[in-house]
Design an enzyme around this catalytic site. Structure first.
Site, PDB file in Angstrom:
ATOM      1  NE  ARG A  83      -5.550  11.732   5.624  1.00 51.99           N
ATOM      2  CZ  ARG A  83      -6.781  11.590   6.385  1.00 51.99           C
ATOM      3  NH1 ARG A  83      -7.568  10.835   5.591  1.00 51.99           N
ATOM      4  NH2 ARG A  83      -6.733  11.962   7.548  1.00 51.99           N
ATOM      5  CG  HIS A 124      -4.607   7.739   6.342  1.00 50.49           C
ATOM      6  ND1 HIS A 124      -4.896   7.864   7.443  1.00 50.49           N
ATOM      7  CD2 HIS A 124      -3.747   8.874   5.815  1.00 50.49           C
ATOM      8  CE1 HIS A 124      -4.517   9.279   7.853  1.00 50.49           C
ATOM      9  NE2 HIS A 124      -3.799   9.579   7.341  1.00 50.49           N
ATOM     10  N   GLY A 158      11.611  13.257   2.774  1.00 53.46           N
ATOM     11  CA  GLY A 158      10.938  14.485   3.371  1.00 53.46           C
ATOM     12  C   GLY A 158      11.545  14.725   4.570  1.00 53.46           C
ATOM     13  CG  ASN A 214       2.010  13.829  -2.939  1.00 51.61           C
ATOM     14  OD1 ASN A 214       2.881  14.674  -3.496  1.00 51.61           O
ATOM     15  ND2 ASN A 214       1.344  14.013  -2.041  1.00 51.61           N
ATOM     16  CG  ASP A 217      -6.174   6.731  10.381  1.00 52.39           C
ATOM     17  OD1 ASP A 217      -6.575   7.659  10.372  1.00 52.39           O
ATOM     18  OD2 ASP A 217      -5.367   6.160   9.548  1.00 52.39           O
TER      19      ASP A 217
HETATM   20  P1  NAD Z   1       6.233  18.756   4.973  1.00 55.52           P
HETATM   21  O1  NAD Z   1       5.456  19.456   3.641  1.00 55.52           O
HETATM   22  O2  NAD Z   1       6.293  19.550   6.119  1.00 55.52           O
HETATM   23  O3  NAD Z   1       7.467  17.957   4.724  1.00 55.52           O
HETATM   24  C1  NAD Z   1       7.143  16.975   3.207  1.00 55.52           C
HETATM   25  C2  NAD Z   1       8.630  17.090   2.935  1.00 55.52           C
HETATM   26  O4  NAD Z   1       8.811  16.240   1.752  1.00 55.52           O
HETATM   27  C3  NAD Z   1       9.269  18.508   2.558  1.00 55.52           C
HETATM   28  O5  NAD Z   1      10.354  18.937   3.346  1.00 55.52           O
HETATM   29  C4  NAD Z   1       9.545  18.299   0.859  1.00 55.52           C
HETATM   30  O6  NAD Z   1      10.514  19.065   0.534  1.00 55.52           O
HETATM   31  C5  NAD Z   1       9.857  17.036   1.034  1.00 55.52           C
HETATM   32  N1  NAD Z   1       9.539  16.184  -0.280  1.00 55.52           N
HETATM   33  C6  NAD Z   1       8.643  16.456  -1.331  1.00 55.52           C
HETATM   34  N2  NAD Z   1       9.075  15.625  -2.308  1.00 55.52           N
HETATM   35  C7  NAD Z   1       9.781  15.048  -2.086  1.00 55.52           C
HETATM   36  C8  NAD Z   1      10.740  13.945  -2.685  1.00 55.52           C
HETATM   37  N3  NAD Z   1      10.400  13.649  -4.038  1.00 55.52           N
HETATM   38  N4  NAD Z   1      11.502  13.174  -2.130  1.00 55.52           N
HETATM   39  C9  NAD Z   1      11.955  13.639  -0.867  1.00 55.52           C
HETATM   40  N5  NAD Z   1      11.446  14.593  -0.064  1.00 55.52           N
HETATM   41  C10 NAD Z   1      10.393  15.196  -0.725  1.00 55.52           C
HETATM   42  O7  NAD Z   1       4.825  17.530   4.932  1.00 55.52           O
HETATM   43  P2  NAD Z   1       4.622  16.678   6.558  1.00 55.52           P
HETATM   44  O8  NAD Z   1       3.599  17.475   7.532  1.00 55.52           O
HETATM   45  O9  NAD Z   1       5.778  16.292   6.819  1.00 55.52           O
HETATM   46  O10 NAD Z   1       3.590  15.576   5.883  1.00 55.52           O
HETATM   47  C11 NAD Z   1       4.397  14.652   4.595  1.00 55.52           C
HETATM   48  C12 NAD Z   1       3.520  13.560   4.236  1.00 55.52           C
HETATM   49  O11 NAD Z   1       2.552  12.810   5.131  1.00 55.52           O
HETATM   50  C13 NAD Z   1       2.098  14.427   3.624  1.00 55.52           C
HETATM   51  O12 NAD Z   1       1.568  13.794   2.380  1.00 55.52           O
HETATM   52  C14 NAD Z   1       0.855  14.299   4.604  1.00 55.52           C
HETATM   53  O13 NAD Z   1      -0.336  14.514   4.091  1.00 55.52           O
HETATM   54  C15 NAD Z   1       1.216  12.937   5.117  1.00 55.52           C
HETATM   55  N6  NAD Z   1       0.766  12.499   6.413  1.00 55.52           N
HETATM   56  C16 NAD Z   1       0.304  11.334   6.526  1.00 55.52           C
HETATM   57  C17 NAD Z   1      -0.370  10.573   7.695  1.00 55.52           C
HETATM   58  C18 NAD Z   1      -0.727   9.419   7.825  1.00 55.52           C
HETATM   59  O14 NAD Z   1      -1.430   8.920   8.825  1.00 55.52           O
HETATM   60  N7  NAD Z   1      -0.498   8.357   7.105  1.00 55.52           N
HETATM   61  C19 NAD Z   1      -0.336  11.618   8.961  1.00 55.52           C
HETATM   62  C20 NAD Z   1       0.284  12.886   8.668  1.00 55.52           C
HETATM   63  C21 NAD Z   1       0.761  13.402   7.426  1.00 55.52           C
HETATM   64  C1  LMR Z   2      -3.721  12.999   8.927  1.00 51.77           C
HETATM   65  O1  LMR Z   2      -4.504  12.135   8.811  1.00 51.77           O
HETATM   66  O2  LMR Z   2      -3.614  13.774   9.948  1.00 51.77           O
HETATM   67  C2  LMR Z   2      -2.933  13.209   7.719  1.00 51.77           C
HETATM   68  O3  LMR Z   2      -3.226  12.166   6.854  1.00 51.77           O
HETATM   69  C3  LMR Z   2      -2.972  14.477   7.314  1.00 51.77           C
HETATM   70  C4  LMR Z   2      -4.350  14.670   6.604  1.00 51.77           C
HETATM   71  O4  LMR Z   2      -4.601  15.132   5.253  1.00 51.77           O
HETATM   72  O5  LMR Z   2      -5.294  14.530   7.016  1.00 51.77           O
END
Ligand code: NAD
Ligand code: LMR
Length: 326
Positions: free
Chosen positions: A98, A187, A11, A105, A159
């Site tokens: 989520r 999460h 990503g 996903n 978190d």
């Molecule tokens: P985004 O949509 O801006 O970017 C995601 C990128 O992943 C895109 O560029 C997309 O083209 C790419 N992508 C999609 N499928 C793919 C694949 N199979 N292989 C490679 N790349 C791929 O999203 P973002 O804001 O960067 O968030 C990414 C993820 O992180 C989301 O699932 C979001 O919910 C998660 N997230 C998790 C946490 C956490 O605390 N765990 C916090 C924030 C966001």
């Molecule tokens: C977050 O905690 O900010 C990320 O997991 C994005 C979301 O979906 O809450």
């Protein structure tokens, strides 16, 4: 000069990566003396955007960047990777939980687990950020039978950091004054941010804040922080997520400070009665590139109940993707 470490990021043209990659490249994650080779994965339609990100990385002239590769094939991006940050996935929008992303996903993480199994370093450290992160990590792990299952983790450090910030705000302390915060479980909105062990400048946090604030304000605020950011920003948290990913890997590789711990979602070994195998957030200490779940903490009925609610949610998520768990 040390040999470069290979860091794969998926990503890589997305929002989180737009801050994360620059922090890795500047040495915040693996140290100011550790060269890195960035191995970036995107889907085919995003390869142009990724080219733009690479141009910007080049334009920073980071001294520690020993190479950058891009690909839309996981087997190329994960080749010999020492660290794999699995960020790429669809983020949720307003009104979604989520776990609503599970179906969309899950397939990504099964494919990427297989690719890691085939080509990554046998010691690769994997952090799943893409949601639902804990269950996605489980899917990747179970599709990588030749890798150490302990090396598959998911991110609850955001978190943890959110909880530090809330408690610091309430007590007028700085986040560095606070030790021994815990995030238990998933999460998700069922996570349990626990201050029962936390110390603020050496005093028990539970004695410094009203119980009512803890139960009715602190816990829901931390649980719902991701949704609050989506509502305010119109997009999910990005820079703070990238920063927490840096913290997670840095502490795993370089160790946690004496007298403190961090929260990481790791495969349960049955500690605290949590079902073995679930990717569950525990308090952990890190040393020598490995982590250990903190043992022997007292768990009262209030905590036990919340730890089980989030455990139950993780069981349900796992059962929902049983077809992807060989
Ligand atoms: P985004 O949509 O801006 O970017 C995601 C990128 O992943 C895109 O560029 C997309 O083209 C790419 N992508 C999609 N499928 C793919 C694949 N199979 N292989 C490679 N790349 C791929 O999203 P973002 O804001 O960067 O968030 C990414 C993820 O992180 C989301 O699932 C979001 O919910 C998660 N997230 C998790 C946490 C956490 O605390 N765990 C916090 C924030 C966001
Ligand atoms: C977050 O905690 O900010 C990320 O997991 C994005 C979301 O979906 O809450």
């Amino acid at each position: 000069m040390k040999n470069p470490m290979r860091v794969a990021v998926t990503g890589a043209a997305g929002q989180i990566s737009y801050s994360l990659l620059f922090r890795i490249a500047s040495g915040d994650m693996l140290g100011k003396d550790q060269p890195v080779i960035l191995q970036l994965l995107e889907i085919t339609p995003a390869m142009d955007a990724l080219r733009g990100v690479v141009m910007e990385l080049e334009d920073c002239a980071f001294p520690l960047v020993a190479g950058i590769t891009t690909s839309d094939k996981p087997e190329v991006a994960f080749d010999k990777a020492d660290v794999a940050l699995l960020v790429g996935a669809r983020p949720r929008g307003p009104g979604m939980e989520r776990k609503d992303l599970l179906e969309a996903n899950a397939a990504i993480f099964s494919e990427q687990g297989k690719a890691l199994n085939a080509v990554a370093s046998r010691d690769v450290k994997v952090l799943v950020v893409g949601n639902p992160a804990n269950t996605n990590s489980l899917i990747a792990q179970r599709n990588a039978p030749d890798l150490n299952p302990r090396n598959f983790t998911a991110m609850t450090r955001l978190d943890h950091n959110r909880a530090l910030a809330q408690l610091a705000g309430k007590t007028g302390a700085s986040t560095t004054d606070i030790k021994k915060m815990i995030i238990w479980g998933n999460h998700s909105a069922t996570q349990y941010p626990d201050i029962s062990q936390a110390m603020v400048k050496g005093d028990a946090a539970s004695g410094l804040v009203p119980r009512d604030w803890y139960e009715s304000d602190f816990i829901p605020t931390v649980q719902q922080r991701g949704a609050a950011i989506i509502k305010a920003r119109g997009a999910s948290s990005a820079a703070s997520a990238g920063s927490s990913a840096v913290d997670h890997i840095r502490d795993w590789v370089m160790g946690t400070p004496d007298g403190d711990w961090v929260s990481m979602a790791v495969p349960s070994d049955g500690s605290y009665g949590i079902e073995k195998g679930l990717i569950y957030s525990f308090p952990v200490t890190c040393k020598g590139g490995d982590y250990s779940i903190v043992q022997g903490l007292e768990v009262d009925d209030f905590s036990r109940e919340r730890m089980q609610v989030t455990e139950q949610e993780l069981r349900e998520e796992r059962d929902g993707v049983a077809h992807l768990l060989p």
